[in-house]
Design a protein around this motif. Structure first.
Motif, PDB file in Angstrom:
ATOM      1  N   LEU A   1     -26.598   8.033  46.658  1.00 58.98           N
ATOM      2  CA  LEU A   1     -26.400   9.424  47.086  1.00 58.98           C
ATOM      3  C   LEU A   1     -27.299  10.373  46.296  1.00 58.98           C
ATOM      4  CD1 LEU A   1     -22.485   9.658  47.295  1.00 58.98           C
ATOM      5  CD2 LEU A   1     -24.095   9.651  49.217  1.00 58.98           C
ATOM      6  N   ASP A   2     -27.290  10.175  44.987  1.00 60.26           N
ATOM      7  CA  ASP A   2     -28.033  11.060  44.095  1.00 60.26           C
ATOM      8  C   ASP A   2     -29.529  11.053  44.425  1.00 60.26           C
ATOM      9  OD1 ASP A   2     -29.658  11.757  41.741  1.00 60.26           O
ATOM     10  OD2 ASP A   2     -27.759  11.926  40.666  1.00 60.26           O
TER      11      ASP A   2
ATOM     12  N   GLY B   1     -23.036   5.977  44.045  1.00 60.12           N
ATOM     13  CA  GLY B   1     -23.333   7.298  43.484  1.00 60.12           C
ATOM     14  C   GLY B   1     -24.828   7.487  43.271  1.00 60.12           C
ATOM     15  N   LEU B   2     -25.494   6.440  42.802  1.00 55.34           N
ATOM     16  CA  LEU B   2     -26.944   6.537  42.579  1.00 55.34           C
ATOM     17  C   LEU B   2     -27.690   6.672  43.897  1.00 55.34           C
ATOM     18  CD1 LEU B   2     -27.547   3.907  39.752  1.00 55.34           C
ATOM     19  CD2 LEU B   2     -28.043   6.363  39.623  1.00 55.34           C
TER      20      LEU B   2
ATOM     21  N   GLU C   1     -30.448  12.347  47.951  1.00 51.43           N
ATOM     22  CA  GLU C   1     -30.350  13.806  47.971  1.00 51.43           C
ATOM     23  C   GLU C   1     -31.582  14.430  47.320  1.00 51.43           C
ATOM     24  OE1 GLU C   1     -26.305  15.847  47.234  1.00 51.43           O
ATOM     25  OE2 GLU C   1     -27.498  16.363  45.473  1.00 51.43           O
TER      26      GLU C   1
END
Lengths: 893, 304
Positions: free
Chosen positions: B294-295, B291-292, B298
């Motif tokens: 991706l975050d 998740g990190l 992005e």
């Protein structure tokens, strides 16, 4: 010698490398405004300014302050209060006040810098959340803290103005309030407790003689009872008093103990496994009570105690209906297993007592929720004349249920003081506070809820297994009897005993866990019936006050705009609702003395203000009666020698003391009226001023016979068993359960970050029905604080143990995670003031009912956001990820 | 700053924000050696910066040269602990601090890092343990700054060596006595950063349950340069998941030269957990790590 300037005074610093600045400030300089709470730089209660910068003094070596300017809370606000102090007072940005000095010091630095950089403009909630994240308030005064800082920065408090609505607030924002933890008598000794490293053992030998002979040691005593058995890691064995804590701790190491290890069962799973060691065979040896009543009779099967099923209604009918529905695959049958974790009270002021004998007279200053009851308990335990025992508690830094009874800090302090013939203080460390000082028991709840075809509630089955370690007598499932009308209810309560520390009452004992299961089951039933969850509650719930709260909640824009979960996107929003109730309790033997002394009105009663605002409730009530300003009234409390008052538990204080004070007021008015000097129609202020000194005592009058509920007690709704239970409470504890139920309905909006597995609470609404507000300016703060504390339970707080040894691991505030100010969402509190007109004064307590629905409302909101139902709290990131992964198919209802 | 497995051996003390807690609890009982080392941020002849070991975290976060040239380091400094701690705690102390394992921090429990011969967390409650299990002790490395400094190829000066790559000073996390490969008596005196890269963005984020002030479950430092919509340079270092800060080379490779689009982010996230071997309780950290990744990818793609 190195020196520092402390609040403008040059002081010598210790030569030694070891002392920390906080200890020097508190113990050598007597500056006790800064508090020792976590000792790890997490909570900020010890914050001071070093050359203007806010730092934690609990971690700072004292010698590092050499040549620097140190400002403590005592150095702020003299001669004139700082704007942030005025703001904290006026906005009521505090409850118990133990965290307040730390917040004030940080707020002063923040304000000064903010004003220099930005001028008189308001900082954002995010600015404040980030800047104050190193401060924890356990009472949850966060919403008012936000307001205070915003308004102070915006310039609203640059000049003196509004008074504080809370009595004692000035002492709390200036650091002048002395808590038990701050007491330093001449010649006072420090006591510490030796605790068991074994989960279960017999103490074969205990030799205190070496410790007793160590230099500086003044007393060493055994704390073992006749069984000489320890039943959890941390069980007290002995205590030592010495001139200082270091010496006392060294002496603990010199105590010789021989253990005979016994087989242990750690945690409910191990306790119920075949062949598990039985902790208390048939209950023999059970000492601790996790409930608030006496231990009720129950059967034992190994480590399983129960079921207690007395609050069931046509139990067999309920069972049959649910079994039949399951066999028929009835789609309306809602079933599930829910789990709530052990929640630590974590009062910021630890359990602490200072005991001292003067001849036969014993005085115990103690951080307690019950000065009256504790005095009686001490006299009984130590076989002392009750008239020669005095318990004092002026300021109490939080309790939340954990300080309602006599605990080992008190027992050890008295035993040591008896031997040492000197004042002895015993204060729990945070490690002790987070392991052996009590906790809300963990519960596993199995629920089955069956709506009938006609939309009524046919049957409910709720079975609770409570895990309170070596404590018993949990009532969780039974609480489901007094909310929602069903044709039949099977309500079973079990205790699972194991070798873990004892749980204890915690704010609405059993209430939030019960609601967590029941309110989610109702939410699920509403989904299946295709009905609005609030409308369904209103249909099943006969309580008229809650009916009005349901109407209010249904009218909220956020509720009307609620949509089904989409199952898409990184961030997903949801809205959830839940309802809760608590019992309306009052202490039947409450007394109050009301006096005129030198023309001033003085109220005296043996209650205590643990941050709930009891001083203010007293002053506000009398101010209304006599047309005075609350500040004109002197309130004397926190002393067991005063007329008997209720303990601060069961939300009973307001409902016990307001009617009593009204009765006393009527009596006093009659006396003043009749006094020769008093003028007939003059305002009471003038008549009191002219009155000679006089005094009246009143008891708690009964409620009006007629009320809107049609019975004299909520318990009567539970039939004959309820009546019996009520009679026992009245007989054993002088505790009455009145008609009506304090009630709450909460709505929460969340945003779930599905990438980083975080639940952010965006906004909250708390509707509360507790009758008329006894202290209107404080009520919102208490309701919001109860909500935030319960939100902590729902999202972050869980005790963690090592299941092989029975040691608690979450023993510091890094690992036991309570909400910070950045986690506290904006909250709207709505009070529904009707429903208690039968109570003289019309007011009942807020503290517990405001926390009951929160975990359930939060879980229902998460369900609405992600389409999967959380069945276990706290909803930690790892659990949220499991939910998101398990949701192969998101239920879009 | 510490150097001992034996709780009675001497320890260095800078601001004491870690050590004072361990002394109060009794976990550390040796002699105190208060350190004298420079503080402050100075430019170096090669265009980089030299950071004195006693520079406070708050000073690092606020320093204009660090914010301009090493924004991932500035963000990491601003994102750790609490404001009060950041005003006291030092760069050197942060790198050399001891781990946060609840077995290690508990004075009543023996563990590998306190001289025992087994890790009680491994067979016990490993909720916050590593997900890349490559050392006998399962505590993740506690230093956020170490992760950021690894991302910037920092080099350390100590009282025993000069210009050592930070990876060398951190070691492989297998040492029984410390969370670094610093030798007995070795004291960090300064940290050197090479000249900053141009056209680069950098970010730091930690995954935590609450809004602020929590030790990271997982944390990530990302440096990226995007040219013509393609990742031209990328550096990812994760904390909270391994015994030392972990460079995610497979994730870097998966994105390097690829368009800065969601497909690439997903490929990098999938590669980020290559080689992971979590404990049963710490498996969730891999999801947070992804998740990190991706975050921050992005964010890197969307800014500028």
């Amino acid at each position: 010698m190195a020196t520092a300037s402390v609040n403008g005074r040059t002081v010598d610093l210790p030569e030694d490398d070891e002392p920390l600045l906080l200890d020097v400030l508190r113990d050598r300089l007597g500056l006790t405004g800064a508090k020792l709470v976590c000792g790890a730089g997490v909570c900020g209660a010890c914050t001071v300014l070093i050359d203007g910068a806010a730092v934690v003094s609990c971690l700072m070596p004292a010698k590092a302050a050499a040549g620097k300017t140190v400002t403590t809370v005592e150095g702020i606000g003299a001669p004139e209060l700082h704007p942030v102090q005025r703001a904290f007072m006026a906005q009521d940005a505090l409850q118990c006040g133990f965290c307040t000095p730390g917040f004030i010091v940080e707020a002063k630095a923040f304000y000064d810098e903010w004003r220099t950089k930005h001028g008189a403009v308001a900082p954002s909630r995010e600015d404040i959340g980030a800047a104050f994240c190193g401060h924890l308030c356990r009472c949850g005064a966060y919403d008012n803290i936000y307001r205070a800082i915003v308004d102070a920065c915006a310039g609203a408090y640059d000049r003196a103005g509004r008074e504080a609505p809370r009595l004692g607030a000035r002492d709390k924002v200036t650091g002048a309030a002395v808590y038990t933890h701050d007491i330093r008598h001449e010649g006072q000794l420090e006591g510490v407790i030796l605790r068991s490293a074994h989960a279960h053992a017999r103490v074969a030998a205990l030799d205190l003689s070496v410790a007793q002979r160590m230099p500086g040691v003044k007393a060493a005593v055994s704390l073992l009872d006749a069984s000489r058995t320890v039943t959890f890691v941390g069980d007290p064995i002995a205590a030592v008093a010495a001139a200082d804590r270091e010496t006392a701790e060294r002496a603990l190491g010199a105590i010789l103990v021989q253990f005979e290890a016994l087989a242990a069962a750690i945690g409910p799973e191990a306790a119920l496994a075949p062949g598990a060691a039985v902790v208390f065979p048939r209950g023999k040896g059970l000492k601790y009570n996790a409930g608030e009543g006496g231990n009720s009779p129950a059967s034992w099967n190994g480590n399983l105690r129960g079921p207690v099923s007395a609050f069931s209604l046509r139990r067999k009918t309920a069972r049959k209906a649910i079994d039949a529905a399951r066999a028929a695959n009835d789609p309306l049958l809602v079933e599930g297993v829910f789990r709530t974790s052990a929640q630590q009270h974590n009062s910021l002021e630890p359990h602490v007592a200072v005991a001292h004998f003067d001849g036969e007279d014993l005085t115990v200053e103690v951080s307690t929720q019950a000065v009256s009851a504790l005095g009686a308990e001490i006299a009984k335990h130590f076989k002392l004349d009750p008239a020669r025992v005095r318990v004092l508690a002026q300021h109490v830094g939080g309790g939340f249920g954990s300080k309602g009874a006599m605990r080992f800090e008190t027992i050890a302090a008295i035993e040591l003081a008896k031997v040492a013939r000197a004042p002895v203080r015993v204060a729990f460390s945070r490690h002790e506070e987070l392991s052996v000082a009590g906790y809300r028991p963990a519960v596993e709840l199995r629920i089955a809820l069956l709506p009938a075809r006609d939309g009524s509630l046919s049957a409910l089955s709720l079975t609770a297994h409570s895990d309170a370690g070596v404590a018993a007598n949990n009532t969780v499932a039974g609480l489901a009897r007094l909310i929602y009308t069903a044709q039949a209810k099977e309500l079973l309560d079990y205790d699972v005993i194991s070798n873990l520390p004892p749980g204890s009452p915690f704010r609405g004992p059993g209430g939030p866990p019960m609601a967590f299961a029941l309110e989610q089951a109702i939410d699920e039933a509403a989904l299946r019936l295709g009905q609005d969850p609030i409308a369904l509650r209103k249909r099943w719930d006969a309580n008229p006050a809650r009916a009005r709260l349901y109407d209010w909640a249904m009218g909220l824009d956020v509720w009307k705009a609620r949509t089904a979960p989409s199952g898409e996107g990184r961030y997903r929003r949801g809205v959830g609702v839940a309802a809760g109730y608590w019992l309306y309790l009052w202490q039947a033997d409450t007394k109050a003395e009301l006096s005129v002394i030198g023309g001033r009105l003085v109220a005296s009663l043996a209650v205590q203000d643990i941050g709930t605002g009891t001083r203010t409730v007293i002053a506000d009530t009398l101010a209304r009666e006599f047309g005075l300003d609350p500040s004109e009234i002197e309130v004397r409390l926190g002393d067991s020698k005063l007329p008997l008052g209720p303990g601060s538990g069961g939300s009973r204080v307001t409902a016990s003391i307001v009617p009593t004070l009204l009765e006393a007021s009527a009596k006093l008015k009659a006396r003043v009226q009749g006094a020769p000097a008093a003028g007939g129609n003059a305002p009471w202020r003038a008549r009191l001023a002219a009155s000679p000194d006089l005094s009246v005592i009143a008891g708690r009058p009964a409620d009006a016979k007629r009320n809107i509920y049609g019975n004299a007690s909520l318990l009567h709704e539970a039939g004959i068993v309820g009546r019996l239970f009520g009679w026992m409470l009245r007989f054993q504890q002088k505790l009455a359960v009145g008609a009506g139920a304090p009630s709450s309905v909460q709505v929460i909006e969340v945003e779930v970050d599905t990438w980083l597995a975080r639940v952010r609470v965006l906004r909250a609404w708390s509707g509360i029905a507790v009758g008329k507000l006894a202290a209107p300016a404080l009520a919102r703060n208490q309701a919001a604080g109860a909500f935030y504390q319960s939100l902590g339970h729902a999202l972050y707080e869980g005790r963690e143990i090592d299941s092989r040894t029975g040691r608690v691991l979450s023993v510091n505030l890094d690992d036991y995670r309570t909400p910070g100010i950045g986690d506290a969402p904006p909250i709207e509190v709505h009070f529904e003031e009707s429903g208690f007109d039968h109570v003289p004064g019309g007011s009942v307590g807020i503290g517990e009912v405001a926390s009951v629905p929160t975990p359930a409302a939060l879980a229902n909101a998460v369900r609405n956001a992600i389409g999967v139902r959380p069945q276990e709290i706290p909803i930690r990131p790892d659990r949220l990820l499991a939910l998101l992964k398990g949701a192969a198919h998101v239920d879009g209802r | 700053m510490s150097m001992a497995a034996d709780p009675t051996r001497p320890e260095y003390r800078a601001a004491g924000t870690d050590l004072s807690e361990r002394r109060r609890s009794g976990v550390s009982r040796g002699a105190l050696l208060d350190v004298a080392a420079p503080a402050g941020v100075e430019p170096t002849p090669d265009g980089g910066l030299r950071l004195g070991a006693l520079t406070t975290i708050a000073a690092l976060a606020a320093d204009p040269a660090i914010r301009a040239g090493y924004p991932g380091l500035a963000a990491a400094a601003a994102g750790l602990a609490t404001p009060q701690i950041r005003r006291m705690a030092t760069l050197g102390g942060n790198i050399a601090q001891r781990n946060r394992c609840w077995y290690f921090r508990n004075p009543d429990i023996a563990c590998l890092k306190k001289g025992a011969d087994a890790c009680p967390a491994r067979a016990g409650n490993a909720l916050y343990a590593v997900a890349f299990d490559s050392a006998p002790c399962v505590a993740p490395h506690p230093s956020t700054l170490a992760a950021a400094l690894l991302a910037y190829d920092a080099r350390l000066d100590t009282n025993q060596r000069r210009d050592a790559p930070i990876a060398e000073a951190l070691g492989d996390g297998r040492a029984a006595s410390a969370e670094t490969a610093l030798r007995p008596g070795e004291l960090i005196t300064a940290v050197a950063l090479p000249a900053p890269a141009s056209n680069e963005r950098a970010f730091y984020k930690r995954a935590i349950g609450r809004a602020h002030a929590e030790w990271p479950l997982v944390e990530l430092v990302l440096r990226a340069s995007v040219e013509g919509g393609v990742f031209a340079g990328l550096r990812l270092v994760a904390g909270g998941v391994a015994p030392v800060p972990l460079r995610l080379q497979a994730a870097e490779a998966a994105a390097l030269g690829k368009p800065a689009t969601a497909t690439t982010f997903a490929a990098a996230a999938a590669a980020a957990i290559e080689g992971a071997n979590p404990l049963p309780q710490s498996r969730y950290k891999l999801d947070l790590l992804q998740g990190l990744v991706l975050d921050l990818l992005e964010q890197a793609a969307s800014q500028g």
